[in-house]
Scaffold this motif. Sequence first.
Motif, PDB file in Angstrom:
ATOM      1  N   GLN A 138       0.826  -1.203   0.000  1.00 40.53           N
ATOM      2  CA  GLN A 138       0.000   0.000   0.000  1.00 40.53           C
ATOM      3  C   GLN A 138       0.864   1.259   0.000  1.00 40.53           C
ATOM      4  OE1 GLN A 138      -2.299  -1.054   3.534  1.00 40.53           O
ATOM      5  NE2 GLN A 138      -4.160  -1.027   2.300  1.00 40.53           N
ATOM      6  N   ALA A 139       1.927   1.261   0.807  1.00 39.61           N
ATOM      7  CA  ALA A 139       2.789   2.441   0.881  1.00 39.61           C
ATOM      8  C   ALA A 139       3.457   2.718  -0.466  1.00 39.61           C
ATOM      9  CB  ALA A 139       3.841   2.240   1.971  1.00 39.61           C
ATOM     10  N   VAL A 140       3.944   1.674  -1.135  1.00 41.16           N
ATOM     11  CA  VAL A 140       4.565   1.849  -2.451  1.00 41.16           C
ATOM     12  C   VAL A 140       3.551   2.369  -3.456  1.00 41.16           C
ATOM     13  CG1 VAL A 140       5.631   0.627  -4.384  1.00 41.16           C
ATOM     14  CG2 VAL A 140       6.357   0.130  -2.043  1.00 41.16           C
ATOM     15  N   ALA A 141       2.339   1.809  -3.432  1.00 42.74           N
ATOM     16  CA  ALA A 141       1.311   2.249  -4.365  1.00 42.74           C
ATOM     17  C   ALA A 141       0.958   3.716  -4.152  1.00 42.74           C
ATOM     18  CB  ALA A 141       0.064   1.375  -4.202  1.00 42.74           C
ATOM     19  N   LEU A 142       0.830   4.136  -2.914  1.00 44.26           N
ATOM     20  CA  LEU A 142       0.504   5.527  -2.639  1.00 44.26           C
ATOM     21  C   LEU A 142       1.632   6.463  -3.075  1.00 44.26           C
ATOM     22  CD1 LEU A 142      -1.155   5.032   0.849  1.00 44.26           C
ATOM     23  CD2 LEU A 142      -2.305   5.872  -1.209  1.00 44.26           C
ATOM     24  N   ALA A 143       2.868   6.026  -2.889  1.00 48.94           N
ATOM     25  CA  ALA A 143       3.991   6.843  -3.349  1.00 48.94           C
ATOM     26  C   ALA A 143       3.964   6.999  -4.871  1.00 48.94           C
ATOM     27  CB  ALA A 143       5.307   6.205  -2.902  1.00 48.94           C
ATOM     28  N   LEU A 144       3.584   5.936  -5.577  1.00 53.67           N
ATOM     29  CA  LEU A 144       3.480   6.020  -7.030  1.00 53.67           C
ATOM     30  C   LEU A 144       2.337   6.933  -7.454  1.00 53.67           C
ATOM     31  CD1 LEU A 144       4.142   2.289  -8.005  1.00 53.67           C
ATOM     32  CD2 LEU A 144       5.680   4.242  -8.317  1.00 53.67           C
ATOM     33  N   VAL A 145       1.266   6.970  -6.674  1.00 57.38           N
ATOM     34  CA  VAL A 145       0.188   7.906  -6.960  1.00 57.38           C
ATOM     35  C   VAL A 145       0.703   9.340  -6.873  1.00 57.38           C
ATOM     36  CG1 VAL A 145      -2.005   8.840  -6.096  1.00 57.38           C
ATOM     37  CG2 VAL A 145      -1.683   6.372  -6.238  1.00 57.38           C
ATOM     38  N   ALA A 146       1.537   9.596  -5.879  1.00 52.15           N
ATOM     39  CA  ALA A 146       2.044  10.956  -5.670  1.00 52.15           C
ATOM     40  C   ALA A 146       2.934  11.421  -6.816  1.00 52.15           C
ATOM     41  CB  ALA A 146       2.805  11.030  -4.341  1.00 52.15           C
ATOM     42  N   VAL A 147       3.688  10.496  -7.408  1.00 50.94           N
ATOM     43  CA  VAL A 147       4.619  10.892  -8.478  1.00 50.94           C
ATOM     44  C   VAL A 147       4.034  10.673  -9.866  1.00 50.94           C
ATOM     45  CG1 VAL A 147       6.605  10.396  -7.011  1.00 50.94           C
ATOM     46  CG2 VAL A 147       5.742   8.616  -8.548  1.00 50.94           C
TER      47      VAL A 147
END
Length: 306
Positions: free
Chosen positions: A145-154
Amino acid sequence: MARRPPRPPGPAPAADGLGAARPLWLLLVWAPSWGRVIAANVLLGVNQGLTWSTTVVMKIDLVGPGRRGLAMGLNEAAGYVAVAATALATGHLAGEYGLRPAPFLLGAAYAALYPAVWGFGQLATGALSDRIGRKRLIVGGMATQAVALALVAVGTSLSLWAAVVVLLGLGTAMVYPTLLAAVGDVAHPAWRARAVGVYRLWRDGGFAVGALLAGVVADLYGIPAAVWTVAALTGLSGLVVAARMYETRPVAPGGAGSGRSPSQGSGPRPTPHTPRGIVNPTPSNRRRTTCSSRSTTWTASRRPRT
């Protein structure tokens, strides 16, 4: 005087929860102000607390320790696959007829891809936690989940965001049924319903606190900063679980869960806490109680199945 055995979970709380949800669509369709919308959300919370929590406790009690993950996977999958299907239908209605009132005839409107992956994924992850243990899936799901959210941000494209939503759904599917199964592993049947209620208070309370925090950060620093904040908190939660949580379903040498209680594994491990006033049943104080209701008779043991 001997304590009476705990009353088995029944359909009454679930029925009360369904009753609380009946006026929801009326409130939302003709809501003249945000106050009415908030009132509708309060009723929705009552509905969720009574219906969903009750069904979770009933299924945990019915299946026993060997299939808790599978039961929670089936329960959560049924709910969130329905959410995904409703999202598709409401999106179509909103496009054809406008935002109100048509979409509210079916339910909440939001993107269907995330709950679809989340819902169907739980059919596999819940049962998998019965075989490999709970902790690895919980930690791995939070990291995903944390990786996915970081990808959403970038991310800057719809195609990337669609792929990220799938990844986020997989991470959520790893966590949701497994956490519920872990609560069932450690909670004695006499106070399991309270344990599930407390767990859901903190889990679902995070939706409210997280939304408020993300809104404040977005107003101050922008939407990307808000998404990064959520990603960082999710990753931090995964690290805390990795460091502090013990495995509630030890894995047998053959790869399947051993079915032992947390206190029976190798090495020091905390045992579930029993609230004051509730005595853990032992062979010496076991008692059988017969209860009858009209023409139906059932026998309950003082030592419930865990």
